[in-house]
Scaffold this motif. Sequence first.
Motif, PDB file in Angstrom:
ATOM      1  N   GLN A  12      -6.060  21.470  52.574  1.00  0.00           N
ATOM      2  CA  GLN A  12      -7.198  22.295  52.949  1.00  0.00           C
ATOM      3  C   GLN A  12      -8.284  21.436  53.563  1.00  0.00           C
ATOM      4  O   GLN A  12      -8.526  20.323  53.120  1.00  0.00           O
ATOM      5  N   ALA A  13      -8.931  21.979  54.564  1.00  0.00           N
ATOM      6  CA  ALA A  13     -10.108  21.359  55.157  1.00  0.00           C
ATOM      7  C   ALA A  13     -11.209  22.407  55.114  1.00  0.00           C
ATOM      8  O   ALA A  13     -11.187  23.368  55.864  1.00  0.00           O
ATOM      9  N   VAL A  14     -12.163  22.231  54.202  1.00  0.00           N
ATOM     10  CA  VAL A  14     -13.263  23.176  54.065  1.00  0.00           C
ATOM     11  C   VAL A  14     -14.393  22.712  54.954  1.00  0.00           C
ATOM     12  O   VAL A  14     -14.751  21.539  54.971  1.00  0.00           O
ATOM     13  N   SER A  15     -14.967  23.627  55.693  1.00  0.00           N
ATOM     14  CA  SER A  15     -16.071  23.312  56.589  1.00  0.00           C
ATOM     15  C   SER A  15     -17.229  22.733  55.793  1.00  0.00           C
ATOM     16  O   SER A  15     -17.653  23.296  54.792  1.00  0.00           O
ATOM     17  N   THR A  16     -17.766  21.592  56.238  1.00  0.00           N
ATOM     18  CA  THR A  16     -18.883  20.967  55.543  1.00  0.00           C
ATOM     19  C   THR A  16     -20.228  21.401  56.100  1.00  0.00           C
ATOM     20  O   THR A  16     -21.260  21.014  55.587  1.00  0.00           O
ATOM     21  N   ALA A  17     -20.199  22.212  57.137  1.00  0.00           N
ATOM     22  CA  ALA A  17     -21.459  22.708  57.699  1.00  0.00           C
ATOM     23  C   ALA A  17     -22.095  23.696  56.725  1.00  0.00           C
ATOM     24  O   ALA A  17     -21.472  24.137  55.765  1.00  0.00           O
ATOM     25  N   ASP A  18     -23.348  24.025  56.978  1.00  0.00           N
ATOM     26  CA  ASP A  18     -24.024  25.000  56.127  1.00  0.00           C
ATOM     27  C   ASP A  18     -23.223  26.289  56.111  1.00  0.00           C
ATOM     28  O   ASP A  18     -22.689  26.715  57.137  1.00  0.00           O
ATOM     29  N   PRO A  19     -23.127  26.924  54.951  1.00  0.00           N
ATOM     30  CA  PRO A  19     -22.342  28.150  54.886  1.00  0.00           C
ATOM     31  C   PRO A  19     -23.008  29.288  55.656  1.00  0.00           C
ATOM     32  O   PRO A  19     -24.211  29.321  55.820  1.00  0.00           O
ATOM     33  N   CYS A  20     -22.172  30.214  56.134  1.00  0.00           N
ATOM     34  CA  CYS A  20     -22.667  31.426  56.787  1.00  0.00           C
ATOM     35  C   CYS A  20     -23.001  32.427  55.692  1.00  0.00           C
ATOM     36  O   CYS A  20     -22.405  32.416  54.627  1.00  0.00           O
ATOM     37  N   ILE A  21     -23.937  33.290  55.965  1.00  0.00           N
ATOM     38  CA  ILE A  21     -24.307  34.334  55.006  1.00  0.00           C
ATOM     39  C   ILE A  21     -23.853  35.669  55.582  1.00  0.00           C
ATOM     40  O   ILE A  21     -24.179  36.005  56.718  1.00  0.00           O
ATOM     41  N   GLU A  22     -23.089  36.409  54.808  1.00  0.00           N
ATOM     42  CA  GLU A  22     -22.626  37.732  55.198  1.00  0.00           C
ATOM     43  C   GLU A  22     -22.720  38.618  53.964  1.00  0.00           C
ATOM     44  O   GLU A  22     -22.014  38.386  52.981  1.00  0.00           O
ATOM     45  N   ASN A  23     -23.611  39.623  53.982  1.00  0.00           N
ATOM     46  CA  ASN A  23     -23.833  40.508  52.827  1.00  0.00           C
ATOM     47  C   ASN A  23     -24.060  39.718  51.540  1.00  0.00           C
ATOM     48  O   ASN A  23     -23.475  39.999  50.498  1.00  0.00           O
TER      49      ASN A  23
END
Length: 175
Positions: A12-23
Amino acid sequence: MATDHSDRERQQAVSTADPCIENDHELLRVREQVPGREPTDYDIELTEGPPYSYTTTYWRCRRCGQERNHREEFREPCPVERRPHPVTDGGYSIDEPRTRRALSEAIEVRFGEQGPRYLVESATGNTYEVDLAAEQCSCPDARHRDPEGGCKHLRRVDIEVRTGTVPAPDGRFLR
């Protein structure tokens, strides 16, 4: 000879950028290398990357752990209440040197007396008095430099109160 793909591990490669906000979900993009099976004479090779594997991308909520193929599929609000973050919700930036020192140095915070006063023993062995309500510290940095944002001792006391390591000025633990 066919290889049993259950022996292989998913990568797995999890994005290290700031997370997106959705609901109110804090979403992270996950790219996962999934092992496949050895193709037969009748299969058409459509994979990218290493042989017998493919890459899939999906979204995972950092708080509740739900996973969806597309961001837009997070239609319901996140069921997990957002917990305050002691550093960023305190208005501090990890990029600021005083905040980094406040978090990384061996500093001991003790509740002085009931009220906003705390005793802080620095890594150098010096003890300073921090008044959390007045946002003041008795250290040389707080007296001689620009007081904006406070010294590392004031920041450390504020962060430890927010995390529940030491009691708030009223004697209660916040967490």
